[in-house]
Design a protein around this motif. Structure first.
Motif, PDB file in Angstrom:
ATOM      1  N   ASP A  13       0.720  -1.334  -0.019  1.00 27.22           N
ATOM      2  CA  ASP A  13      -0.054  -0.060   0.006  1.00 27.22           C
ATOM      3  C   ASP A  13       1.098   1.269   0.193  1.00 27.22           C
ATOM      4  O   ASP A  13       2.061   1.063   0.253  1.00 27.22           O
ATOM      5  CB  ASP A  13      -0.943  -0.285   1.305  1.00 27.22           C
ATOM      6  CG  ASP A  13      -1.739   1.213   1.453  1.00 27.22           C
ATOM      7  OD1 ASP A  13      -2.212   1.648   0.658  1.00 27.22           O
ATOM      8  OD2 ASP A  13      -1.359   1.826   2.429  1.00 27.22           O
ATOM      9  N   ASP A  15      -0.144   5.224   1.035  1.00 25.41           N
ATOM     10  CA  ASP A  15      -0.305   6.224   2.032  1.00 25.41           C
ATOM     11  C   ASP A  15      -0.270   5.601   3.477  1.00 25.41           C
ATOM     12  O   ASP A  15      -1.229   4.324   3.727  1.00 25.41           O
ATOM     13  CB  ASP A  15      -1.673   6.835   2.082  1.00 25.41           C
ATOM     14  CG  ASP A  15      -1.414   7.893   0.652  1.00 25.41           C
ATOM     15  OD1 ASP A  15      -0.451   8.927   0.823  1.00 25.41           O
ATOM     16  OD2 ASP A  15      -2.151   7.448  -0.492  1.00 25.41           O
ATOM     17  N   GLY A  16       0.426   5.720   4.354  1.00 18.68           N
ATOM     18  CA  GLY A  16       0.547   5.050   5.746  1.00 18.68           C
ATOM     19  C   GLY A  16       1.473   4.091   6.069  1.00 18.68           C
ATOM     20  O   GLY A  16       1.633   3.462   6.998  1.00 18.68           O
ATOM     21  N   THR A  17       1.864   3.525   4.584  1.00 15.80           N
ATOM     22  CA  THR A  17       2.551   2.444   4.569  1.00 15.80           C
ATOM     23  C   THR A  17       4.054   2.774   4.080  1.00 15.80           C
ATOM     24  O   THR A  17       5.016   2.607   4.819  1.00 15.80           O
ATOM     25  CB  THR A  17       2.056   1.264   3.672  1.00 15.80           C
ATOM     26  OG1 THR A  17       1.089   1.056   4.197  1.00 15.80           O
ATOM     27  CG2 THR A  17       2.946  -0.024   3.644  1.00 15.80           C
ATOM     28  N   ASN A  21       0.176   9.097   6.129  1.00 10.56           N
ATOM     29  CA  ASN A  21      -0.752   9.070   5.429  1.00 10.56           C
ATOM     30  C   ASN A  21      -1.445  10.275   5.302  1.00 10.56           C
ATOM     31  O   ASN A  21      -1.213  11.344   5.996  1.00 10.56           O
ATOM     32  CB  ASN A  21      -1.709   8.654   6.851  1.00 10.56           C
ATOM     33  CG  ASN A  21      -2.614   7.258   6.430  1.00 10.56           C
ATOM     34  OD1 ASN A  21      -2.836   7.324   4.982  1.00 10.56           O
ATOM     35  ND2 ASN A  21      -3.290   6.654   7.306  1.00 10.56           N
ATOM     36  N   ASP A 171      -1.183  -0.482   6.095  1.00  7.01           N
ATOM     37  CA  ASP A 171      -1.448   0.048   7.248  1.00  7.01           C
ATOM     38  C   ASP A 171      -2.920  -0.078   7.474  1.00  7.01           C
ATOM     39  O   ASP A 171      -3.273   0.212   8.866  1.00  7.01           O
ATOM     40  CB  ASP A 171      -0.988   1.466   7.313  1.00  7.01           C
ATOM     41  CG  ASP A 171      -1.864   2.555   6.538  1.00  7.01           C
ATOM     42  OD1 ASP A 171      -2.061   1.998   5.374  1.00  7.01           O
ATOM     43  OD2 ASP A 171      -2.757   3.259   6.960  1.00  7.01           O
ATOM     44  N   ASP A 175      -6.394  -3.149   3.527  1.00  7.20           N
ATOM     45  CA  ASP A 175      -5.321  -3.940   3.114  1.00  7.20           C
ATOM     46  C   ASP A 175      -5.197  -5.520   3.365  1.00  7.20           C
ATOM     47  O   ASP A 175      -4.911  -6.358   2.694  1.00  7.20           O
ATOM     48  CB  ASP A 175      -3.791  -3.218   3.239  1.00  7.20           C
ATOM     49  CG  ASP A 175      -3.805  -1.897   2.963  1.00  7.20           C
ATOM     50  OD1 ASP A 175      -4.178  -1.549   1.669  1.00  7.20           O
ATOM     51  OD2 ASP A 175      -3.549  -0.764   3.584  1.00  7.20           O
TER      52      ASP A 175
HETATM   53 MG   LIG Z   1      -2.942   3.058   3.720  1.00  6.84          MG
END
Ligand SMILES: [Mg+2]
Length: 220
Positions: A13, A15-17, A21, A171, A175
């Motif tokens: 993934d 965003d956030g990963t 984010n 995240d 996912d």
């Molecule tokens: Mg994400």
């Protein structure tokens, strides 16, 4: 597959990963304010993710207020793209991401990024993403977005790796849930929206603090 290091491909993934984010709750609030202002009843969209809110509301408007449908659809997509691009201008990938991509490539693993963010935003944040990952599929690259598993299947088809031989790293609960639908090994990271409980209950086989921890594994 019972062990992450036996994976032939790793699907990340974004965003956030791989990067901090987006403020998705705020984006959702703003899309819903626009949708409400167009008179779309709440029950049409209340349980949906942001892009799916726009699609469902557009469909409703096509039936009930056709002259407003196209304007709403264009405005709503412009709104989320503007939010994404605005955030992208001050966001950078997490520090170990390029080293991880390099390590995985040297070990012979295939890598992909699947994201609901737009292509322009992720390339603003990570201009060399195509040099680091074998496949990058953003919102505007695919007909089906995760949690629809076809988003991940399209990436893995491009890498010629079966989902059962691949790992999903992200995240968010979506996912983990989408990866499990495809019988993938799922790794949750704590740098975004999901906490350990959320990630485990969505199917995570493993939860780690951040993707940088993957550099330390023995990929040989
Ligand atoms: Mg994400």
């Amino acid at each position: 597959m019972r062990d992450l290091v036996t994976a032939a491909a790793l699907v990340f993934d974004f965003d956030g990963t791989l990067a901090p984010n987006l403020d998705l709750p705020d984006m959702r609030r703003r899309v819903i304010a626009l949708t409400d202002a167009n008179g779309v009843p709440t029950q049409v969209f209340e349980r949906l993710h942001i892009v799916e809110v726009i699609e469902a509301a557009t469909e409703w408007l096509q039936e009930h207020d056709p002259s407003a449908a196209e304007t709403y659809h264009g405005k709503a997509h412009r709104l989320i793209t503007d939010i994404e691009l605005n955030a992208a201008s001050s966001t950078e990938p997490f520090p170990e991401v390029r080293a991880l991509a390099c390590t995985l490539r040297q070990s012979g693993r295939k890598t992909a990024v699947v994201t609901r963010n737009c292509s322009e935003a992720i390339r603003t944040i990570f201009p060399d993403i195509d040099d680091c990952f074998d496949s990058v599929l953003a919102r505007d690259d695919v007909p089906h977005l995760k949690p629809d598993p076809r988003h991940i299947v399209q990436a893995l088809d491009g890498l010629s790796v079966a989902p059962q031989l691949a790992a999903m790293i992200g995240d968010g609960g979506i996912d983990m849930h989408t990866g499990k639908t495809l019988d993938m090994y799922c790794v949750g990271v704590l740098t975004g929206s999901g906490d350990t409980d959320t990630l485990v209950s969505a199917g995570a086989d493993l939860v780690i603090a951040d993707v940088g921890r993957l550099v330390e594994l023995d990929w040989s």
